[in-house]
Write a protein that holds these residues in place. Structure first.
Motif, PDB file in Angstrom:
ATOM      1  N   LYS A   1       1.039  -1.161   0.080  1.00 56.81           N
ATOM      2  CA  LYS A   1      -0.184   0.017  -0.168  1.00 56.81           C
ATOM      3  C   LYS A   1       0.971   1.258   0.221  1.00 56.81           C
ATOM      4  N   SER A   2       2.200   1.684   0.779  1.00 56.39           N
ATOM      5  CA  SER A   2       2.733   1.828   0.815  1.00 56.39           C
ATOM      6  C   SER A   2       3.441   2.801  -0.318  1.00 56.39           C
TER       7      SER A   2
ATOM      8  N   GLU B   1       0.777   4.407  -2.796  1.00 53.97           N
ATOM      9  CA  GLU B   1       0.917   5.648  -2.632  1.00 53.97           C
ATOM     10  C   GLU B   1       1.443   6.201  -3.340  1.00 53.97           C
TER      11      GLU B   1
ATOM     12  N   ILE C   1       1.829  10.662  -1.183  1.00 55.91           N
ATOM     13  CA  ILE C   1       1.801  10.459   0.013  1.00 55.91           C
ATOM     14  C   ILE C   1       2.943  11.618  -0.132  1.00 55.91           C
TER      15      ILE C   1
ATOM     16  N   ASN D   1       4.486  11.331   5.659  1.00 56.12           N
ATOM     17  CA  ASN D   1       3.428  10.281   5.609  1.00 56.12           C
ATOM     18  C   ASN D   1       4.210   8.610   5.496  1.00 56.12           C
ATOM     19  N   ILE D   2       5.159   9.126   4.384  1.00 52.54           N
ATOM     20  CA  ILE D   2       6.360   8.471   3.943  1.00 52.54           C
ATOM     21  C   ILE D   2       6.820   7.652   5.446  1.00 52.54           C
TER      22      ILE D   2
ATOM     23  N   LYS E   1       5.038   5.608   8.080  1.00 50.08           N
ATOM     24  CA  LYS E   1       4.556   3.907   7.258  1.00 50.08           C
ATOM     25  C   LYS E   1       5.627   3.392   7.681  1.00 50.08           C
TER      26      LYS E   1
END
Length: 259
Positions: free
Chosen positions: A159-160, A163, A169, A173-174, A177
């Motif tokens: 999912k990461s 994105e 992202i 957000n990185i 994650k």
């Protein structure tokens, strides 16, 4: 014999009183703390050192960054080794480079001379000469997650990547994650929307349990370092279930600094 123990922060404030007391022997413990020659503490130590009959500097890291660190320490010990002038010392042993010529680069052709001067009044003691300690043994244990935890990890990673590929992202957000992936390997996962933390694996805890039981059986001491509060709470519960005593230190631990 009269002995005074003074911290570095108080030396320059009490310099007049120390001079009147007229010490014949000054010991600078953790001497690398006076490596910057222009600080108030270093200047005070230099002046006091020039009045004392004997000076001793103790440190495990005489040169913490660059060879230039040694000047201030030796000015306190014996200024005849490298002189009293920092600029003369710098110009002799270093070339200045970088933007604005602010970065000192040691002249390697003078390395032998430099080391000889350092060694002229220095005595190096190795750990083996001071302490009778057993050799350090490092053991790395690789722990495999359960199938369900593996799937959760792979799903979060996929999912990461998706994105990131779609430009959905941000840097924040990185990091979040990556934090969640790290948390998952410890057995827990927090939902960023509900902020609820769920236990998704007991793999590491199972191995840790064996270590704790061995420690209790051998009546030895064990230090456990964990990153996330959820892990720490679970570890505490595990230790309590073994009826063992423990102490815990986290960011929430209040320490009385007055003692």
């Amino acid at each position: 014999m009269q002995i005074a123990i003074i911290n570095y922060e108080s030396v320059w404030r009490l310099e007049k009183e120390i001079k009147l007391w007229n010490p014949s022997f000054i010991i600078s413990d953790e001497g690398h703390k006076i490596k910057v020659h222009q600080t108030a503490v270093s200047k005070s130590m230099h002046r006091l050192g020039s009045l004392s009959r004997y000076n001793l500097l103790l440190t495990g890291t005489a040169i913490t960054n660059k060879e230039i660190d040694i000047f201030s320490e030796y000015k306190f010990l014996n200024p005849s080794i490298f002189g009293n002038s920092f600029y003369a010392f710098k110009n002799h042993y270093f070339c200045m480079s970088g933007y604005g010529n602010y970065i000192p680069v040691f002249k390697r052709e003078l390395e032998y001379e430099f080391k000889q001067k350092i060694a002229s009044i220095a005595y190096r003691v190795a750990k083996e000469e001071c302490l009778d300690l057993p050799d350090t043994v490092e053991i790395t244990r690789y722990i495999e997650l359960e199938d369900s935890a593996k799937k959760a990890y792979a799903s979060l990673a996929k999912k990461s990547y998706a994105e990131l590929k779609n430009g959905e992202i941000t840097a924040t957000n990185i990091l979040t994650k990556l934090l969640r992936l790290s948390q998952l390997t410890g057995g827990f996962l927090t939902d960023d929307e509900t902020h609820k933390t769920e236990c998704v694996s007991n793999a590491k805890l199972t191995v840790l349990q064996e270590m704790i039981e061995q420690t209790i059986e051998e009546n030895t001491k064990l230090v456990i370092i964990a990153r996330f509060k959820s892990e720490i709470k679970m570890i505490c519960k595990l230790i309590e279930s073994k009826k063992a005593k423990y102490s815990i230190i986290t960011g929430d631990t209040k320490i009385d600094k007055s003692k």
